[in-house]
Scaffold this motif. Structure first.
Motif, PDB file in Angstrom:
ATOM      1  N   VAL A 251       0.855  -1.182   0.000  1.00  0.00           N
ATOM      2  CA  VAL A 251       0.000   0.000   0.000  1.00  0.00           C
ATOM      3  C   VAL A 251       0.893   1.235   0.000  1.00  0.00           C
ATOM      4  O   VAL A 251       1.723   1.412   0.904  1.00  0.00           O
ATOM      5  N   LEU A 252       0.748   2.081  -1.002  1.00  0.00           N
ATOM      6  CA  LEU A 252       1.584   3.262  -1.121  1.00  0.00           C
ATOM      7  C   LEU A 252       1.412   4.167   0.094  1.00  0.00           C
ATOM      8  O   LEU A 252       0.296   4.542   0.450  1.00  0.00           O
ATOM      9  N   GLY A 253       2.537   4.524   0.714  1.00  0.00           N
ATOM     10  CA  GLY A 253       2.522   5.437   1.842  1.00  0.00           C
ATOM     11  C   GLY A 253       2.185   4.811   3.176  1.00  0.00           C
ATOM     12  O   GLY A 253       2.106   5.525   4.191  1.00  0.00           O
ATOM     13  N   SER A 254       1.993   3.497   3.205  1.00  0.00           N
ATOM     14  CA  SER A 254       1.549   2.862   4.445  1.00  0.00           C
ATOM     15  C   SER A 254       2.555   3.082   5.559  1.00  0.00           C
ATOM     16  O   SER A 254       3.733   2.747   5.431  1.00  0.00           O
ATOM     17  N   GLY A 255       2.090   3.645   6.682  1.00  0.00           N
ATOM     18  CA  GLY A 255       2.951   3.921   7.818  1.00  0.00           C
ATOM     19  C   GLY A 255       3.137   2.704   8.697  1.00  0.00           C
ATOM     20  O   GLY A 255       2.319   1.787   8.702  1.00  0.00           O
ATOM     21  N   SER A 256       4.239   2.679   9.420  1.00  0.00           N
ATOM     22  CA  SER A 256       4.510   1.593  10.345  1.00  0.00           C
ATOM     23  C   SER A 256       5.198   2.174  11.568  1.00  0.00           C
ATOM     24  O   SER A 256       6.421   2.180  11.642  1.00  0.00           O
ATOM     25  N   CYS A 257       4.394   2.695  12.480  1.00  0.00           N
ATOM     26  CA  CYS A 257       4.834   3.164  13.806  1.00  0.00           C
ATOM     27  C   CYS A 257       4.977   4.687  13.895  1.00  0.00           C
ATOM     28  O   CYS A 257       5.317   5.364  12.930  1.00  0.00           O
ATOM     29  N   SER A 258       4.718   5.183  15.105  1.00  0.00           N
ATOM     30  CA  SER A 258       5.046   6.548  15.529  1.00  0.00           C
ATOM     31  C   SER A 258       5.899   6.434  16.780  1.00  0.00           C
ATOM     32  O   SER A 258       5.723   5.503  17.569  1.00  0.00           O
ATOM     33  N   ALA A 259       6.818   7.381  16.968  1.00  0.00           N
ATOM     34  CA  ALA A 259       7.687   7.329  18.144  1.00  0.00           C
ATOM     35  C   ALA A 259       8.024   8.739  18.593  1.00  0.00           C
ATOM     36  O   ALA A 259       8.006   9.689  17.795  1.00  0.00           O
ATOM     37  N   LEU A 260       8.339   8.875  19.882  1.00  0.00           N
ATOM     38  CA  LEU A 260       8.681  10.181  20.443  1.00  0.00           C
ATOM     39  C   LEU A 260       9.688   9.998  21.570  1.00  0.00           C
ATOM     40  O   LEU A 260       9.492   9.167  22.459  1.00  0.00           O
TER      41      LEU A 260
ATOM     42  N   ALA B 271      10.312  12.252  -5.143  1.00  0.00           N
ATOM     43  CA  ALA B 271       9.395  12.055  -6.269  1.00  0.00           C
ATOM     44  C   ALA B 271       7.950  11.949  -5.776  1.00  0.00           C
ATOM     45  O   ALA B 271       7.017  12.402  -6.467  1.00  0.00           O
ATOM     46  N   LEU B 272       7.744  11.367  -4.595  1.00  0.00           N
ATOM     47  CA  LEU B 272       6.392  11.289  -4.033  1.00  0.00           C
ATOM     48  C   LEU B 272       5.921  12.656  -3.560  1.00  0.00           C
ATOM     49  O   LEU B 272       4.733  12.983  -3.675  1.00  0.00           O
ATOM     50  N   VAL B 273       6.843  13.467  -3.009  1.00  0.00           N
ATOM     51  CA  VAL B 273       6.483  14.847  -2.647  1.00  0.00           C
ATOM     52  C   VAL B 273       6.064  15.617  -3.889  1.00  0.00           C
ATOM     53  O   VAL B 273       5.054  16.345  -3.889  1.00  0.00           O
ATOM     54  N   ASP B 274       6.811  15.446  -4.969  1.00  0.00           N
ATOM     55  CA  ASP B 274       6.483  16.161  -6.208  1.00  0.00           C
ATOM     56  C   ASP B 274       5.117  15.754  -6.740  1.00  0.00           C
ATOM     57  O   ASP B 274       4.389  16.585  -7.316  1.00  0.00           O
ATOM     58  N   LYS B 275       4.736  14.498  -6.540  1.00  0.00           N
ATOM     59  CA  LYS B 275       3.467  14.009  -7.079  1.00  0.00           C
ATOM     60  C   LYS B 275       2.292  14.264  -6.155  1.00  0.00           C
ATOM     61  O   LYS B 275       1.212  14.659  -6.604  1.00  0.00           O
ATOM     62  N   PHE B 276       2.511  14.040  -4.826  1.00  0.00           N
ATOM     63  CA  PHE B 276       1.385  14.082  -3.882  1.00  0.00           C
ATOM     64  C   PHE B 276       1.439  15.241  -2.888  1.00  0.00           C
ATOM     65  O   PHE B 276       0.476  15.462  -2.175  1.00  0.00           O
ATOM     66  N   GLY B 277       2.561  15.961  -2.824  1.00  0.00           N
ATOM     67  CA  GLY B 277       2.638  17.111  -1.944  1.00  0.00           C
ATOM     68  C   GLY B 277       3.284  16.810  -0.602  1.00  0.00           C
ATOM     69  O   GLY B 277       3.985  15.808  -0.419  1.00  0.00           O
ATOM     70  N   ASP B 278       3.002  17.710   0.379  1.00  0.00           N
ATOM     71  CA  ASP B 278       3.700  17.698   1.657  1.00  0.00           C
ATOM     72  C   ASP B 278       3.471  16.439   2.488  1.00  0.00           C
ATOM     73  O   ASP B 278       4.231  16.191   3.441  1.00  0.00           O
ATOM     74  N   TRP B 279       2.458  15.662   2.199  1.00  0.00           N
ATOM     75  CA  TRP B 279       2.192  14.471   3.007  1.00  0.00           C
ATOM     76  C   TRP B 279       3.418  13.567   3.067  1.00  0.00           C
ATOM     77  O   TRP B 279       3.683  12.930   4.081  1.00  0.00           O
ATOM     78  N   PHE B 280       4.209  13.526   1.988  1.00  0.00           N
ATOM     79  CA  PHE B 280       5.399  12.677   1.945  1.00  0.00           C
ATOM     80  C   PHE B 280       6.674  13.406   2.360  1.00  0.00           C
ATOM     81  O   PHE B 280       7.762  12.832   2.292  1.00  0.00           O
TER      82      PHE B 280
ATOM     83  N   ALA C 249      -6.972  15.620   0.690  1.00  0.00           N
ATOM     84  CA  ALA C 249      -7.742  15.753  -0.542  1.00  0.00           C
ATOM     85  C   ALA C 249      -8.506  14.456  -0.772  1.00  0.00           C
ATOM     86  O   ALA C 249      -8.263  13.715  -1.731  1.00  0.00           O
ATOM     87  N   CYS C 250      -9.412  14.168   0.132  1.00  0.00           N
ATOM     88  CA  CYS C 250     -10.143  12.904   0.162  1.00  0.00           C
ATOM     89  C   CYS C 250     -11.635  13.199   0.211  1.00  0.00           C
ATOM     90  O   CYS C 250     -12.064  14.335   0.359  1.00  0.00           O
ATOM     91  N   GLN C 251     -12.404  12.159   0.116  1.00  0.00           N
ATOM     92  CA  GLN C 251     -13.861  12.277   0.305  1.00  0.00           C
ATOM     93  C   GLN C 251     -14.334  11.115   1.168  1.00  0.00           C
ATOM     94  O   GLN C 251     -14.319   9.976   0.698  1.00  0.00           O
ATOM     95  N   PRO C 252     -14.681  11.399   2.445  1.00  0.00           N
ATOM     96  CA  PRO C 252     -14.723  12.682   3.169  1.00  0.00           C
ATOM     97  C   PRO C 252     -13.337  13.309   3.321  1.00  0.00           C
ATOM     98  O   PRO C 252     -12.330  12.613   3.151  1.00  0.00           O
TER      99      PRO C 252
ATOM    100  N   TYR D  49      -9.631   8.366  -1.995  1.00  0.00           N
ATOM    101  CA  TYR D  49      -8.373   8.800  -1.408  1.00  0.00           C
ATOM    102  C   TYR D  49      -7.298   8.830  -2.486  1.00  0.00           C
ATOM    103  O   TYR D  49      -7.297   7.987  -3.387  1.00  0.00           O
ATOM    104  N   PRO D  50      -6.352   9.775  -2.430  1.00  0.00           N
ATOM    105  CA  PRO D  50      -5.350   9.901  -3.491  1.00  0.00           C
ATOM    106  C   PRO D  50      -4.342   8.751  -3.522  1.00  0.00           C
ATOM    107  O   PRO D  50      -3.737   8.492  -4.556  1.00  0.00           O
TER     108      PRO D  50
END
Length: 579
Positions: free
Chosen positions: A222-231, A429-438, A480-483, A504-505
């Motif tokens: 899955v493109l962009g699929s995250g795996s974990c958050s840390a702090l 390249a993903l930033v260029d295509k999809f923006g700041d999310w990447f 940029a999704c619906q919802p 979803y994009p």
């Protein structure tokens, strides 16, 4: 596997039973131990004791297994070996014992995650197996030639012996022969992080000639699929240092074991020196030698954790070769041998497999404690935080204590922080295509951490930070999704709450069996006792309903044998008995 010098080996498995007697309670322990000798082989015995130390004097490994999955969402395994035994006997005994006492959970977790892994991917799996066969041959050759003089390869050897022990103990614990597993099955089970990349490397490529696309060829990540958050967070006045981690995964992975290994292994065979990481506690899964999440607390004072970074540059895969050590093994070797972040990074970068590519954080509580409160308040000690990022053919690491000094926190959210790694990974390249999310600085989790980390003042507020998700109302969760929002855009994702009929994009933002399946936090005091505060299951709060298998639309198609139906467990701080 038993040494000739030690004729009888005793493995002790202690299962904790608690009987309430009015307001008081009496504790009884069912002790399971195995004797091995050249003529009788393995013999399993059972005895009842009332004291943890009331065990035969010739024990080699002992364990307490406390299954609280239906009460807390966790089971707890405390495993200790006898330093008087050989290292090979210690790790094998520990493996046999773990495999035996957790055998039912191992089968359930293997069924949920691995049983159908190769369905529709038969060609890919054959290619992966060919790679693993060559890797095993190379590993064995290096162990044979280097283990007597190189601590690194000696610890690699012990990893594989422990895995064999788990296989042997598991097959003894499972009476149904149709459920028995081979060593290769357990290897695949243990390297699931590496397999994510191996399936990409050895999977099919999109064809441009226009023929019929098979089921295997339609499978992809899955493109962009995250795996974990840390702090990593320094509290005001440097009064404490908190380290926390959320595991993001498919919900079928929610059979959890919090483990403590106390294995007084030698750095090298025959050496009087023990490994610095004699004791290690970590969040894990049934039958897995490592954490897999990853979140480790070591007796050396180190805490290590990671979040996965994606490889979006196919040209890098050429650096993945069988003559390397899988990430799963390298992490355990570094955890056992390293003193300090610099040494950990140096050990981990050796023999980089280019699989399971992550941003690792290495926090050194030994430096934190040695500095003292007054010195810490003036200036945090150098070497307190090392950050390492891995790609195929590239490892970059440095001391990032400067970030803690400047802003009091280090966040991690599946994006490379080093510009060299960011560029090489193909993420631009993903930033260029999809923006700041990447991007690194402006992806939603970066902005949420930056906005809210200042509210962290203690363990409770750290838990709230790591479990934050208010995706329907938070402007930083919009897309940029619906919802126009996604439950992926939060510190703790809940992708099951995204509408199945939404648009979803890219796939990571959509509806699927995926999200944060736990939260773990430690502090300077907790880490000194090898303890973490941990909560199991998808996050729920006033804005998010709890997760329930019987009501989700993928419940009938996603394996979850042995899982509770409703996940509303509180955080638990489990106190180990042998620390």
């Amino acid at each position: 596997m038993a040494s000739t010098a030690l004729r009888e080996i005793v493995f002790l498995g202690i299962t904790f039973l608690l009987f309430s007697l009015s307001e008081a309670s009496t504790k009884y322990y069912t002790v399971q131990y195995v004797t091995l000798d050249e003529s009788k082989g393995a013999q399993i015995h059972t005895a009842d004791v009332t004291n943890f130390e009331d065990v035969p004097a010739n024990w080699v490994a002992k364990a307490i297994f406390d299954n609280q999955i239906n009460k807390t969402g966790w089971s707890f395994l405390e495993l200790q070996s006898n330093g008087q035994a050989t290292d090979e006997d210690q790790v094998y005994a520990a493996g046999v014992l773990e495999g035996y006492v957790t055998s039912e959970l191992i089968y359930e977790h293997w069924f949920n995650t691995m049983k159908g892994f190769c369905d529709g991917r038969e060609k890919t799996c054959r290619r992966i197996q060919k790679y693993l066969d060559k890797n095993n041959q190379w590993i064995k050759a290096n162990i044979d030639s280097k283990e007597k003089k190189d601590p690194y390869w000696y610890q690699v050897k012990l990893f594989y012996i422990q895995l064999k022990g788990i296989k042997d103990g598991y097959n003894r614990g499972i009476k149904d022969a149709s459920k028995h597993l081979k060593l290769n099955d357990l290897l695949w089970h243990n390297i699931q992080g590496d397999l994510e990349d191996l399936t990409t490397i050895f999977g099919p490529r999109v064809r441009s000639g226009g023929g019929r696309v098979t089921h295997e060829e339609r499978w992809s990540r899955v493109l962009g699929s995250g795996s974990c958050s840390a702090l990593v967070k320094v509290l005001p006045g440097a009064t404490d240092l908190l380290v926390g981690h959320d595991t993001w995964s498919s919900y079928q992975n929610m059979l959890r074991v919090e483990k403590l290994y106390i294995l007084p292994l030698r750095r090298l065979a025959g050496s009087p020196a023990r490994v610095p990481g004699v004791a290690m506690s970590f969040s894990s899964y049934p039958g897995i030698v490592t954490s897999g999440d990853d979140f480790y607390i070591m007796s050396s004072g180190l805490v290590t954790l990671e979040t996965t970074i994606g490889v979006n540059n196919d040209s890098l895969w050429k650096f993945v070769r069988p003559s390397q050590v899988l990430e799963t093994v390298r992490s355990m070797v570094a955890n056992r041998l390293a003193v300090g972040g610099r040494a950990w990074a140096a050990l981990f970068r050796d023999y980089n497999s280019g699989t399971y590519n992550n941003q690792w954080m290495v926090v050194d509580y030994a430096r934190w404690r040695a500095a003292g409160p007054e010195a810490r308040a003036r200036r945090l000690p150098s070497g307190l935080l090392w950050v390492l990022e891995q790609l195929p053919g590239l490892v970059v690491a440095s001391d990032r204590t400067d970030a803690l000094r400047a802003r009091s926190y280090w966040p991690s959210y599946n994006a490379p922080s080093f510009q060299e790694v960011f560029n090489a990974s193909g993420t631009q390249a993903l930033v260029d295509k999809f923006g700041d999310w990447f991007s690194y600085e402006r992806t939603p989790r970066a902005l949420i951490f930056k906005r809210d980390q200042g509210r962290v003042r203690d363990l409770t507020s750290m838990l709230a930070m790591l479990e934050y998700n208010d995706f329907r109302r938070d402007p930083l969760s919009r897309c940029a999704c619906q919802p126009p929002y996604s439950a992926e855009n939060a510190i703790a994702a809940r992708n099951d709450l995204n509408p199945a009929n939404g648009t979803y994009p890219f796939g990571a933002l959509g509806h699927r069996s995926h999200g944060a399946i736990d939260t773990k936090i430690t502090s300077s005091v907790l880490a000194s006792r090898m303890v973490m505060m941990a909560r199991s299951g998808p996050v729920f709060n006033a804005h998010l309903p709890p997760f329930r298998w019987s009501t989700v639309d993928f419940g009938a198609t996603t394996p979850h044998v042995g899982h509770p139906d409703l996940w509303t467990f509180p955080p638990v701080t489990y106190i180990w008995r042998w620390v």
